[in-house]
Design an enzyme around this catalytic site. Structure first.
Site, mmCIF file in Angstrom:
data_model
loop_
_atom_site.group_PDB
_atom_site.id
_atom_site.type_symbol
_atom_site.label_atom_id
_atom_site.label_comp_id
_atom_site.label_asym_id
_atom_site.label_seq_id
_atom_site.Cartn_x
_atom_site.Cartn_y
_atom_site.Cartn_z
ATOM 1 C CD GLN C 121 -9.394 -7.074 3.145
ATOM 2 O OE1 GLN C 121 -8.258 -7.527 3.296
ATOM 3 N NE2 GLN C 121 -9.659 -5.795 3.280
ATOM 4 C CB SER C 124 -7.414 -4.147 -3.066
ATOM 5 O OG SER C 124 -7.021 -3.524 -1.892
ATOM 6 C CB SER C 156 -3.231 -12.904 1.614
ATOM 7 O OG SER C 156 -3.970 -12.199 2.548
ATOM 8 C CD GLU C 239 -5.908 -4.221 6.634
ATOM 9 O OE1 GLU C 239 -6.697 -3.342 6.258
ATOM 10 O OE2 GLU C 239 -5.195 -4.873 5.863
ATOM 11 C CD GLU C 372 3.074 7.088 -0.109
ATOM 12 O OE1 GLU C 372 2.463 6.001 -0.120
ATOM 13 O OE2 GLU C 372 4.315 7.151 -0.107
#
Lengths: 402, 387, 402, 387
Positions: C121, C124, C156, C239, C372
């Site tokens: 994936q 990010s 990953s 996810e 958060e």
């Protein structure tokens, strides 16, 4: 290392002591009436030596007060019961000193200091708590007077006060910080109504104050019209600085009460409570040492922002320790001495019951700046973290969501 | 666990030591910090920790020679600066702030206290000058009030045999101070690192910046420093002062963790705003700052009582280790979390701080251990033993 | 109570079992090569029965899979090693199913499910973590291709993957959520460079992926141009939903390891650690029961937002318990087995050392949505608290502060 | 402290009871909630607590008559609804949510369990119908595994003498169930509240909505319900089931505290924004919601094991009281704090919740007590007693 009063060499400690002796010689505390003694002390400049000459002081550094207080205490002189008139001494006086006219200073400071006139503070409103600048109490100009209408809350001593410091909105068409003006209000004026505000302890320390067309002469305005927010900063800054004086002994706070119960009642002990008590004891000791550190800093003329940390830690500790006390007491904690409505003149955390402490401590993180606001202040002013996006700074007060 | 001669609730301790930093200390701090900025930036530290020389002996010599950090608390007559443990604590703060891989704790604190106690001026002087370093051969986790260690025995001919695991600062050491049990009970020996029968085995350590080693002694020749109560007191004193100084190191770690995090959050943007403007993070950092403010007072008080020989030192050190250990771990954990992904990488220094803080929390007695000791000192006993 | 596949009556559990038996009859697991068996299983619609017929499924409710899996496990059939291909199964597949063309579905899903092609994936970026929509990797149209340039991180399996799901910015002149497009990228294409990203445990589970002018045919676009943010929601939603299957036994997580150390090493026990362990044990049991509650809800067809609570609690517990383990172990915890850089294919919290657990657990509150962000989601979507003032939703991406 | 026949780490407990609410339970909840909305809004509660009738007996009769809440777990043969403690727990949640001043815990839980155990069908039936109420004469703080109380003695002629302090729900009770020590050991008696020799003294209680009273018995005539092990088991069973149900009440308190706070923060504006949009508060409320989500699972599991007679009930109830007690206190403390000044006033209901939550945390064994019990049940023993 203070740089105050550099013009003339300040009197030495010995000279100060001589002044005290002169006062005592002319006004023997044993034979002088209390108020008369206090007035004489004020006139001798020994009330608050860091105030100017003529207003109860001598223009000396703050620390010099310790010499005076020690001498007077040793001589058995009466004091002005500072806890009773804390709002006058701690909030009104510094503000009057900084922003008052000389007439206002001459009129208000002496009876304020002697305690002949009690002061209260009309700041908070039901709709403006942490966001004090959102206040909605209106003051409308009418000739030489202002006419004030609105509702204030959390006013301690309102029922005994002669004067109030008041912030009111004089211009709703500008952003909220800009339309506020600061006044001295006569609590005996027509239209002032004081009602006790009962709190969850059953007591009513505080009041609600309803202002209905109360007339305030413009001569009782402090600072310029529309400058009230800046004037109020002086008041509030002085509210938070209250550390000083003597070092606090270990176990002086409510941790001492919890520790005593622990020592005297082995039958209540459990391993889990022991672990909790030890952690709380350490936290209380850390808070005590932090106050001592702060006291030493102030004494060295290095005030720091750690005062807000101290207030914050005090609130949390009081809440945690008083919660622990109830858990430790078990069955006894299920009983509460008395819910009857009373009107105490000051809070006695140490003298009250454990249940009272538990409940009253809930206010410690709300009164005088909530813990949330204190955290904001620390984050922004001490750590320099960026402020949040603000949408209320440029909008006229009347257009803000309420 | 030791018992208290005077209890805490008699309200005798009020004012006590000066908690502030003196001007001399401020200057000392500036000197140490400047030197570390030049020679101990974290990329340097990170690069070193996976090499064969995890300690920066050159830096230590320099700190000793140029700033005199190794002998601050040593009397001038014995080759030191004649200052006090208060000044040493300022150095500890700065070394913690830099996670500096130098044998400060082992040599300039633990060994120096022990040698001062037993009166070995020659060796103290060498340590103070930084020309030699020493290590106290006990597991780093040993608490001040632990039983005297029994892993090394004195054999006939003043030779020592035994093993000690997880010793800090011993890899670069010239001399080992070894607590050993002889026929007459506890004893403290000096053993030359180069002597026959001394083997050091480096240990892969949680704290990359303070590498441990296991020590094996096989009939290694020792020089008796003290025996009996003197040996016991020297060891306990070293560990006790060490625990006080460790609190200052932990304070430095926490301060740097907070400062780094604040800097990062001031500049990092997410959702079109600096991340540091988000209130939830601000409140957590404010809480941390309050904790650090308290930790500073607590650590200064501990080292102050130790420096002054104040009878409250036992309580003060136990309080410091109870409080500051956990605060430093929290600060470094927050550092990792609030850096987001980057704080989780090897290439960012956050992990050096996290690992040092966690290892420090176990070193010289855990917070839990010190709280248990405290219970006796302040007359807050546990559950009566009858159940 | 699912309403899926209402058109034809779904096969009963018995009929499903018969299908499994038919598969096993024609493909004896004992003699059939693993990949061949998996392909046959896919073709029989027994891979993921809730997928459509022809794409490895039978259009059945999700729960029916349990019947199939149990039968196949009993017969000793090989599985597709789901942990190794988790990103393909959990994220890529649902997205391809929802947004892919039939050609894309036919090309990708079968080797994805059998594990012949591993997926990763590429979401990010160093500058876009929690604020994923701020991503800056550019995809520029060039004929029938897109040319992709940028840097991705926390990938990953990138070093083993054949395909990647990718979000890239195709229009920097519109607000950030609007200019993103979703692609399937060939990890073997020129310009793709994979570098291990070492983490604080010493290992490198993840990678950085550098994309330098990588050509992606427009036929590998998923969803419309500029619709990538919406497409990515499907990926991300899947996810976080990973609860299900079997009930988890008590002490199955790392609390079991801590409890075992406690039981086996009385010499390490202290009263303070005892109290901490009991609290952690209770918290772990509460988390376990919460997962069980959620499992029962899902089984009853009532999915709820409590999944985010479970992830959140899992991260906190892992961190607290692993921290406790080190404190309990004392000296032993000062030693770490090995810092050598390694490339594990999956995380083994339970098999690693206590030090590894402590360090690796720090990632649990960052990966897959920070704690958060999860709190924000709970506060806004579950509790309905108002969002914060947003300044980044209407500004063109290129004008945002970075 | 009881010892565990089977330990927890043998991994036997996996699936266990149904944790969800059934449709029947949803309907029951709706009925109770509607009735409480009409007759037990918080201003009504607040007005009542300072009167001479702090309990709302009328409301209790109504709840019993109209919804049947008093006899849900009582078999139909004995005048109940033949449901289970699971349904009773739903009622407990709703009564907690409303801080309702009704004798639910004392009569419909503690007394009913005890009477079912000793087989007193007549009295159980009266309690189930709500025509009479009973109270279990033990201090509300009594834990399930506490020693059998010794404050009341059986005297010749089956009369009871002694005192019991801090009894819940006894002020409106018709019958007292009194544990007493006779010549043959533990016994359980029914005592008519109107009988000679029975004195109740109302106690000013921390929890305004569950007023306690001290009971004094002076040769009061009692009717023997059970003696010996049967009495002991009846008492322990009552307290154990009570502790499970109390967790559901605490869950209801916490849920209502959160809901009220969220509502307030959604509408209250400060700094030109709804206060609920400030991230630090959002995160705290999110944490609370996570805790409540867990508390729900934990409480449902506890009452499920009790309802099913599951051998894991001992662990389940101890876990529930360890977890939910503190969560409910936290939720109500946050309720007070996040309401700002208004939550600190008498005229706002927050304090009713805070006081109930804190009293509940002490009731039927503190969280601390239950954690200590748990240690034995799950084979996590404390420090060996040798030190």
């Amino acid at each position: 290392m203070s740089t105050e009063a550099h013009q003339a060499p300040p009197p030495s400690a010995d000279e100060l002591r001589q002044r005290v002796r002169d006062l005592l010689a002319t006004h023997d505390p044993a034979t002088t009436e209390r108020v008369e003694f206090l007035r004489a002390r004020f006139d001798a400049g020994l009330a608050w030596v860091h105030f100017p000459v003529g207003l109860g002081g001598l223009g000396l550094p703050r620390v010099s007060q310790e010499v005076v207080d020690a001498e007077l205490a040793a001589a058995g002189a009466p004091d002005n019961n500072p806890r009773r008139i804390g709002i006058g001494l701690g909030m009104a006086a510094p503000t009057i000193l900084r922003y008052g006219t000389s007439e206002q200073q001459a009129r208000f400071l002496r009876p304020l200091w002697t305690g002949e006139e009690v002061w209260c503070q009309l700041f908070s409103e039901p709709g403006a708590g942490s966001d004090l600048a959102a206040l909605g109490t209106r003051a409308v100009r009418d000739g030489d007077d202002w006419v004030v209408t609105g509702q204030k809350v959390w006013t301690s001593m309102a029922h005994e006060a002669r004067w109030a410091i008041l912030v009111a909105r004089t211009d709703p068409d500008v952003p909220k910080h800009q339309g506020i003006t600061y006044f001295v209000l006569d609590m005996t004026a027509p239209g002032v109504q004081v009602r006790p505000l009962r709190q969850l302890t059953g007591e009513a320390e505080f009041n609600e104050v309803f202002l209905d067309g109360v007339r305030v002469p413009d001569s009782q305005r402090l600072g310029a019209v529309g400058e009230g927010w800046r004037v109020a900063q002086t008041t509030l800054m002085n509210e938070r600085v209250s550390i000083g004086g003597m070092a606090e002994p270990r176990e002086a706070g409510i941790i001492g009460l919890a520790a005593r119960t622990w020592r005297e009642h082995p039958e209540l002990r459990t391993p889990g409570l022991h672990e909790r008590l030890l952690r709380l004891w350490v936290d209380a000791e850390a808070a005590r040492l932090t106050k001592e550190w702060l006291r030493q800093r102030l004494a060295a003329g290095q005030p720091g922002p750690e005062g807000s940390a101290a207030k914050f830690a005090f609130a949390r500790l009081n809440q945690q320790i008083s919660g622990f006390e109830l858990d430790l007491l078990g069955e006894q904690a299920l009983r509460y001495p008395d819910w009857t409505m009373r009107r105490p003149t000051q809070v006695d955390m140490l003298g009250g019951s454990p249940g009272f402490r538990y409940l009253r401590a809930k206010g410690n993180s709300i009164e005088g700046g909530t813990s949330e606001i204190l955290r904001n202040i620390i984050a922004e002013r001490v750590l320099g973290l960026p402020t949040e996006p603000r949408i209320d700074k440029d909008v006229p007060w009347k257009d803000l969501p309420k | 666990m030791s018992t208290a001669p005077s209890t805490a609730h008699d309200h005798t301790h009020t004012a006590g030591p000066d908690l502030l930093y003196s001007e001399v200390e401020d200057e000392l701090r500036a000197s140490v910090r400047a030197l570390l900025a030049d020679h101990c930036a974290w990329p340097t530290v990170l690069a070193r920790v996976e090499t064969d020389e995890p300690y920066d002996v050159g830096l230590w010599r320099r700190l000793a020679a140029e700033v005199g950090v190794a002998g601050l608390a040593v009397p001038e007559a014995e080759g030191g600066a004649g200052a006090s443990w208060r000044e040493v604590a300022v150095v500890a703060e700065e070394l913690g702030r830099a996670v500096a891989p130098v044998p400060f704790l082992g040599s300039a604190v633990l060994s120096t206290v022990a040698l001062l106690a037993v009166g070995d001026s020659a060796l103290v002087g060498d340590l103070a000058s930084g020309t030699r370093t020493a290590a106290l051969a006990v597991p780093l986790s040993t608490a001040p009030d632990a039983a005297f260690p029994g892993g090394v025995r004195v054999e006939p001919g003043e030779v020592l045999t035994g093993a000690v695991t997880s010793v800090a600062d011993v890899l670069p050491a010239d001399v080992l101070l070894v607590p050993a049990l002889g026929e007459a009970g506890p004893a403290l020996y000096a053993v030359d690192r180069a002597a026959e029968g001394v083997t050091l085995t480096g240990v892969s350590s949680l704290d990359l910046t303070r590498r441990l080693a296991d020590v094996t002694l096989r009939a290694a020749p020792g020089r008796l420093l003290a025996s009996g109560t003197a040996a016991r007191d020297a060891l306990r004193g070293a560990l006790h002062t060490g625990a006080a100084l460790l609190a200052s190191e932990q304070l430095g770690l926490a301060e740097q963790a907070l400062a780094t995090t604040v800097d990062y959050l001031r500049t990092r943007h997410q959702f079109g705003r600096p991340v540091g403007s988000f209130q939830a993070l601000k409140h957590r950092l404010a809480d941390l700052w309050v904790g650090i403010t308290q930790a500073r007072a607590v650590a200064r008080y501990a080292v102050g009582t130790v420096a002054d020989g104040d009878p409250d030192a036992g309580v003060a050190v136990a309080v410091a280790q109870s409080f500051v250990s956990e605060l430093a771990v929290l600060a470094t954990e927050e550092m990792v979390q609030l850096h987001g992904g980057v704080g989780f990488t090897w290439e960012h220094p956050a992990h050096l701080y996290l690992k040092r803080a966690k290892a420090d929390a176990i070193a010289l007695g855990s917070a839990d251990h010190h709280r248990a000791s405290l219970a006796g000192l302040i007359d807050l006993p546990g559950v009566p033993a009858v159940r």
